[in-house]
Design a protein around this motif. Sequence first.
Motif, PDB file in Angstrom:
ATOM      1  N   THR A 134      52.344 -25.038 -71.008  1.00  0.00           N
ATOM      2  CA  THR A 134      52.810 -24.934 -69.622  1.00  0.00           C
ATOM      3  C   THR A 134      51.716 -25.319 -68.635  1.00  0.00           C
ATOM      4  O   THR A 134      52.016 -25.758 -67.527  1.00  0.00           O
ATOM      5  N   ASP A 137      52.161 -29.130 -68.426  1.00  0.00           N
ATOM      6  CA  ASP A 137      53.429 -29.608 -67.881  1.00  0.00           C
ATOM      7  C   ASP A 137      54.197 -28.424 -67.303  1.00  0.00           C
ATOM      8  O   ASP A 137      54.813 -27.655 -68.042  1.00  0.00           O
ATOM      9  N   ARG A 138      54.177 -28.281 -66.004  1.00  0.00           N
ATOM     10  CA  ARG A 138      54.847 -27.162 -65.326  1.00  0.00           C
ATOM     11  C   ARG A 138      56.371 -27.247 -65.442  1.00  0.00           C
ATOM     12  O   ARG A 138      57.061 -26.275 -65.176  1.00  0.00           O
ATOM     13  N   ASP A 139      56.902 -28.415 -65.838  1.00  0.00           N
ATOM     14  CA  ASP A 139      58.348 -28.558 -65.981  1.00  0.00           C
ATOM     15  C   ASP A 139      58.871 -27.957 -67.283  1.00  0.00           C
ATOM     16  O   ASP A 139      60.084 -27.815 -67.452  1.00  0.00           O
ATOM     17  N   VAL A 140      57.995 -27.647 -68.214  1.00  0.00           N
ATOM     18  CA  VAL A 140      58.401 -27.017 -69.475  1.00  0.00           C
ATOM     19  C   VAL A 140      58.632 -25.546 -69.181  1.00  0.00           C
ATOM     20  O   VAL A 140      57.749 -24.860 -68.672  1.00  0.00           O
ATOM     21  N   ASP A 141      59.848 -25.070 -69.490  1.00  0.00           N
ATOM     22  CA  ASP A 141      60.098 -23.656 -69.200  1.00  0.00           C
ATOM     23  C   ASP A 141      59.464 -22.774 -70.285  1.00  0.00           C
ATOM     24  O   ASP A 141      59.073 -23.238 -71.351  1.00  0.00           O
ATOM     25  N   ALA A 142      59.365 -21.509 -69.975  1.00  0.00           N
ATOM     26  CA  ALA A 142      58.666 -20.553 -70.838  1.00  0.00           C
ATOM     27  C   ALA A 142      59.287 -20.460 -72.229  1.00  0.00           C
ATOM     28  O   ALA A 142      58.572 -20.361 -73.227  1.00  0.00           O
ATOM     29  N   ILE A 143      60.613 -20.512 -72.305  1.00  0.00           N
ATOM     30  CA  ILE A 143      61.297 -20.416 -73.600  1.00  0.00           C
ATOM     31  C   ILE A 143      60.967 -21.630 -74.464  1.00  0.00           C
ATOM     32  O   ILE A 143      60.671 -21.506 -75.657  1.00  0.00           O
ATOM     33  N   GLU A 144      60.996 -22.813 -73.876  1.00  0.00           N
ATOM     34  CA  GLU A 144      60.683 -24.029 -74.627  1.00  0.00           C
ATOM     35  C   GLU A 144      59.225 -24.020 -75.095  1.00  0.00           C
ATOM     36  O   GLU A 144      58.933 -24.360 -76.240  1.00  0.00           O
ATOM     37  N   ALA A 145      58.316 -23.609 -74.237  1.00  0.00           N
ATOM     38  CA  ALA A 145      56.902 -23.543 -74.616  1.00  0.00           C
ATOM     39  C   ALA A 145      56.684 -22.539 -75.747  1.00  0.00           C
ATOM     40  O   ALA A 145      55.938 -22.801 -76.698  1.00  0.00           O
ATOM     41  N   GLU A 146      57.364 -21.404 -75.651  1.00  0.00           N
ATOM     42  CA  GLU A 146      57.244 -20.389 -76.698  1.00  0.00           C
ATOM     43  C   GLU A 146      57.821 -20.894 -78.019  1.00  0.00           C
ATOM     44  O   GLU A 146      57.240 -20.675 -79.086  1.00  0.00           O
ATOM     45  N   ARG A 189      57.795 -34.811 -75.175  1.00  0.00           N
ATOM     46  CA  ARG A 189      58.222 -33.836 -74.164  1.00  0.00           C
ATOM     47  C   ARG A 189      57.311 -33.840 -72.952  1.00  0.00           C
ATOM     48  O   ARG A 189      57.751 -33.696 -71.823  1.00  0.00           O
TER      49      ARG A 189
END
Length: 192
Positions: A134, A137-146, A189
């Motif tokens: 994150t 890339d601030r556009d990646v949401d927390a769920i996707e990063a996790e 991504r």
Amino acid sequence: MPKAQRKAQMLDVAERVFAERGYLAASMDEIAERVGVSKPMLYEYYGSKEGLLIGCIHRARTDLLERTQRAIAGATGAEDVLRLGLLAFFRFIAEHNQSWSLLRQEAAVTVPSAVEEIEGIRRQQTDLIAAVITGFDRDVDAIEAEAFAEIVVGSTERLALWCERRPEVGPELATDYVMEVVWRGVAGRLGG
């Protein structure tokens, strides 16, 4: 001997005995004898065999996190962070095979607090990876990063187990294998 040094010595010996015999077969008598202290002294410092096991796992957890953070500190981009972090993990395993033995034998550990401590290692690594993702890339949401972080941790654990059967595969080559598969998805991504 200073208390901190004595405690470290106890953990060193306990880790060796747990790795050799497994947690259930290890005895406080043997650990005390190898350390050169009385069994009551072990209990005074760690409270129980479970306390010794937790101490060993916690020390490995702390060391792995510190090594990973140091490794990625000078990274210049997302790919560099991932590569350096993976390399730190595989080098930790190669240099601390007794610690790794404890961590990989979690199925044999029936102590709930030890299982929680082992899972804590996974969480610390996934949290670190997710934060790095994150951060790039601030556009990646927390769920996707996790989710991505869980994929990285799971795949590296399995590859580390495979590497035990393949001693010719060192930390550098293991890192290359993970990067070859995982980085493609991340680069796609993150636009890298």
